[in-house]
Design a protein around this motif. Structure first.
Motif, short mmCIF file in Angstrom:
data_model
loop_
_atom_site.label_atom_id
_atom_site.label_comp_id
_atom_site.label_asym_id
_atom_site.label_seq_id
_atom_site.Cartn_x
_atom_site.Cartn_y
_atom_site.Cartn_z
N GLY A 1 0.86 -1.19 0.00
CA GLY A 1 0.00 0.00 0.00
C GLY A 1 0.89 1.23 0.00
N ALA A 2 0.88 1.95 -1.12
CA ALA A 2 1.80 3.09 -1.27
C ALA A 2 1.03 4.38 -1.12
N SER A 3 1.07 4.93 0.08
CA SER A 3 0.39 6.20 0.33
C SER A 3 1.09 6.87 1.50
N THR B 1 0.97 6.62 4.74
CA THR B 1 1.48 5.82 5.86
C THR B 1 2.85 5.24 5.52
N LYS C 1 -11.52 17.34 -4.02
CA LYS C 1 -11.65 18.79 -3.80
C LYS C 1 -11.22 19.56 -5.04
N ARG D 1 -0.52 -5.72 -6.96
CA ARG D 1 -1.33 -5.83 -5.74
C ARG D 1 -1.01 -7.13 -5.04
N SER E 1 -0.21 -1.35 4.97
CA SER E 1 -0.78 0.01 5.01
C SER E 1 -1.74 0.12 3.82
N VAL F 1 -15.54 7.75 -4.56
CA VAL F 1 -14.50 8.79 -4.68
C VAL F 1 -13.28 8.41 -3.84
N GLN F 2 -13.05 7.11 -3.67
CA GLN F 2 -12.00 6.66 -2.76
C GLN F 2 -10.59 6.86 -3.33
N GLU G 1 -17.06 13.68 2.51
CA GLU G 1 -16.82 13.45 1.08
C GLU G 1 -18.05 13.78 0.24
N ALA H 1 -0.56 0.09 9.96
CA ALA H 1 -0.72 1.49 10.37
C ALA H 1 -1.58 2.23 9.34
N ALA I 1 -2.62 9.02 9.83
CA ALA I 1 -1.94 7.96 9.08
C ALA I 1 -0.44 8.26 8.99
N LYS J 1 -10.67 19.83 8.31
CA LYS J 1 -10.90 21.17 7.78
C LYS J 1 -11.49 21.01 6.40
C1 FAD Z 1 -11.85 11.59 -1.24
C2 FAD Z 1 -11.17 11.62 0.09
C3 FAD Z 1 -10.93 12.84 0.72
C4 FAD Z 1 -10.29 12.87 1.95
N1 FAD Z 1 -10.07 14.08 2.56
C5 FAD Z 1 -9.45 14.13 3.75
C6 FAD Z 1 -9.18 15.38 4.39
O1 FAD Z 1 -9.56 16.44 3.90
N2 FAD Z 1 -8.50 15.37 5.58
C7 FAD Z 1 -8.07 14.21 6.15
O2 FAD Z 1 -7.44 14.24 7.21
N3 FAD Z 1 -8.31 13.00 5.57
C8 FAD Z 1 -8.99 12.93 4.39
N4 FAD Z 1 -9.23 11.72 3.80
C9 FAD Z 1 -8.72 10.49 4.46
C10 FAD Z 1 -7.23 10.28 4.14
O3 FAD Z 1 -7.04 10.39 2.76
C11 FAD Z 1 -6.80 8.92 4.65
O4 FAD Z 1 -6.94 8.93 6.06
C12 FAD Z 1 -5.35 8.58 4.28
O5 FAD Z 1 -5.15 8.61 2.90
C13 FAD Z 1 -4.98 7.20 4.83
O6 FAD Z 1 -3.71 6.86 4.40
P1 FAD Z 1 -3.24 5.34 4.32
O7 FAD Z 1 -1.81 5.38 3.93
O8 FAD Z 1 -3.59 4.64 5.58
O9 FAD Z 1 -4.13 4.66 3.20
P2 FAD Z 1 -4.61 5.11 1.75
O10 FAD Z 1 -4.27 6.52 1.46
O11 FAD Z 1 -6.03 4.69 1.64
O12 FAD Z 1 -3.72 4.19 0.79
C14 FAD Z 1 -3.80 2.80 0.84
C15 FAD Z 1 -3.20 2.28 -0.46
O13 FAD Z 1 -3.07 0.87 -0.37
C16 FAD Z 1 -3.43 0.31 -1.62
N5 FAD Z 1 -3.75 -1.10 -1.45
C17 FAD Z 1 -4.82 -1.66 -0.85
N6 FAD Z 1 -4.75 -3.00 -0.90
C18 FAD Z 1 -3.61 -3.29 -1.55
C19 FAD Z 1 -2.99 -4.51 -1.93
N7 FAD Z 1 -3.53 -5.69 -1.62
N8 FAD Z 1 -1.82 -4.45 -2.61
C20 FAD Z 1 -1.25 -3.25 -2.91
N9 FAD Z 1 -1.80 -2.07 -2.58
C21 FAD Z 1 -2.96 -2.09 -1.90
C22 FAD Z 1 -4.61 1.17 -2.05
O14 FAD Z 1 -4.87 1.00 -3.43
C23 FAD Z 1 -4.07 2.54 -1.69
O15 FAD Z 1 -3.28 3.05 -2.72
C24 FAD Z 1 -9.87 11.66 2.57
C25 FAD Z 1 -10.11 10.43 1.93
C26 FAD Z 1 -10.76 10.41 0.71
C27 FAD Z 1 -11.00 9.09 0.03
#
Ligand code: FAD
Length: 405
Positions: A12-14, A16, A51, A81, A108, A129-130, A156, A274, A292, A318
């Motif tokens: 999961g590349a984001s 976290t 947004k 994946r 993550s 819109v995920q 959202e 996490a 995160a 916000k």
């Molecule tokens: C539209 C939207 C607007 C938001 N706006 C806000 C905001 O204004 N303020 C705020 O605080 N939070 C906001 N959030 C929440 C915030 O984006 C999340 O809390 C945050 O992105 C979480 O980060 P993460 O690294 O845990 O997971 P994510 O950002 O969800 O990333 C997880 C990643 O793991 C990948 N993944 C899943 N399963 C697998 C697998 N089996 N193999 C490989 N990859 C996989 C997914 O495709 C994704 O790329 C918003 C969320 C959304 C959807």
């Protein structure tokens, strides 16, 4: 089948996993990391995507880091994946049928949107819109279609409604709740938001649950509160749940999310979790960007053997919608009658501050944007009432002179 061995793998590349890697590197840990990206672009700021629907966005416009950051930081970023985790032999397997072994694994995988079951339409007809790809699909529809039904009155849903209205679309927003964002704001602020939405042309249907939709000749029809509404596109903003698939496959302890301790440790000593996927003490799942980011860093401190405990910092949200700036920050739920509530108004600003034993527990307001960071600090440092009144007076302290020197 090819096979590779990595000291550290992050699935999961984001935010976290990037925060995890940044923390490792900032402490001199040079171990190679395999980062598995399940999406079709460089890891990006998810918070931006819905947004920025009015103007649209380029594929990598919201990237968290440049492509070269990964190679410079000894990270192998691959697009694939993970479909299985075997905790006995410490291996993962991907959709492309490649196996990798790890010494330490970070899960993550974030959250997945909840798409409701609605009779008369298939789930694939309902947009979410995920992720960026979902939003691009909605944007594409907005090029040719005019009438949108948004289901869900949370953040959202409101933000998506705001963007579509600004794009000149007709928007019906159907919510189970009586008022928009009523879980985050007191009724007075939610009512202000509702008025602003109505003024901009959103048709807000409150207290409704969309359980059945008719699809006739390319258009949709729904009967709500005795009235028939027609629209072309359905967007579900009905929340998200932790993406626990891999936790289950690995046989980890899983409830609502993957259960972790305060050091982001799962029930397996070599697997961490996490971000949005993790479930903390008292069943808390955070679901916010900065939370995160913080947890990614804590996971790194764990494997650096410099453990730092998670203390659930105050959440804060916000958003700027329908001409209003809204802020909600709190340590935990406000309990009416137990927490002292102070309501104040000045011009367009309305704020509610909640104190527990004289220390600030929650702050929510409309239109005091310039001082948002100060409110955040006040929450983090749990200012007492006197300090809040001194540092965040309403109306703001102003000094001016009629005579220039
Ligand atoms: C539209 C939207 C607007 C938001 N706006 C806000 C905001 O204004 N303020 C705020 O605080 N939070 C906001 N959030 C929440 C915030 O984006 C999340 O809390 C945050 O992105 C979480 O980060 P993460 O690294 O845990 O997971 P994510 O950002 O969800 O990333 C997880 C990643 O793991 C990948 N993944 C899943 N399963 C697998 C697998 N089996 N193999 C490989 N990859 C996989 C997914 O495709 C994704 O790329 C918003 C969320 C959304 C959807």
């Amino acid at each position: 089948m090819s096979y590779n061995n990595y000291p550290i793998i992050a699935v999961g590349a984001s935010i976290t996993s990037i925060s995890f890697i940044r923390t490792l590197r900032s402490h001199g840990d040079k171990r190679k990391v395999l980062l598995i990206n399940g999406e079709d672009r460089l890891p990006y700021k998810r918070t931006k995507i819905n947004k920025n629907m009015v103007r649209g966005f380029d594929k990598d416009e919201f990237k968290i880091a440049d492509e070269k950051w990964y190679s410079e930081n000894n990270v192998d970023l691959i697009y694939d994946r993970v479909i299985d985790v075997d905790q006995e032999v410490k291996k993962i397997r991907t959709r492309n049928n490649v196996e990798y072994s790890y010494d330490k694994l970070l899960i993550s995988t974030g959250a997945v949107s909840v798409i409701p079951q609605i009779s008369g339409v298939e789930k694939k007809e309902i947009h979410g819109v995920q992720n960026a790809h979902d939003v691009e699909r909605v944007l594409e529809k907005s090029g040719t279609k005019d009438r949108f039904l948004i289901i869900g009155g949370g953040v959202e849903g409101i933000e998506t409604a705001d963007q579509l209205i600004r794009k000149g679309k007709k928007v019906i927003l159907a919510s189970r709740m009586k008022l928009p964002l009523q879980k985050l704001f007191p009724p007075k602020i939610s009512a202000t938001l509702k008025d602003a939405m109505l003024q901009k042309g959103v048709e807000f249907l409150s207290g409704v649950s969309v359980s059945s939709i008719q699809h006739i000749d390319g258009a949709y029809k729904v009967n709500l509160q005795g009235q028939v509404y027609q629209f072309d596109v359905i967007v579900a903003c009905t929340g998200a749940v932790p993406n626990i698939d891999l936790g289950k496959k690995a046989g980890l302890e899983v409830e609502h999310g993957i259960v972790v301790d305060e050091y982001m440790q799962t029930s397996n000593k070599d697997i961490l979790a996490a971000g949005d996927v993790a479930q903390h003490a008292r069943g808390v799942v955070t679901g916010l960007w900065h939370a995160a980011e913080h947890q990614g860093a804590l996971a790194a401190y764990n494997i650096l053997k410099k453990p730092q405990a998670h203390t659930l910092p105050p959440y804060r949200l916000k958003t700027e919608v329908f001409g209003l700036y809204l802020f909600s920050g709190a340590y935990e739920d406000v309990v009416p009658g137990v927490d002292t509530e102070v309501e104040e108004h000045h011009g367009a600003i309305t704020r509610f501050l909640y104190y527990m034993d004289e220390s600030l527990k929650a702050a929510v307001f409309v239109n005091d944007q310039e001082r948002a960071k100060t409110y955040q600090k006040a929450l983090m440092e749990r200012w007492n009432k006197d300090k809040v009144e001194q540092e965040l007076p309403l109306p703001p302290a102003m000094s001016f002179s009629l005579f220039s020197s």
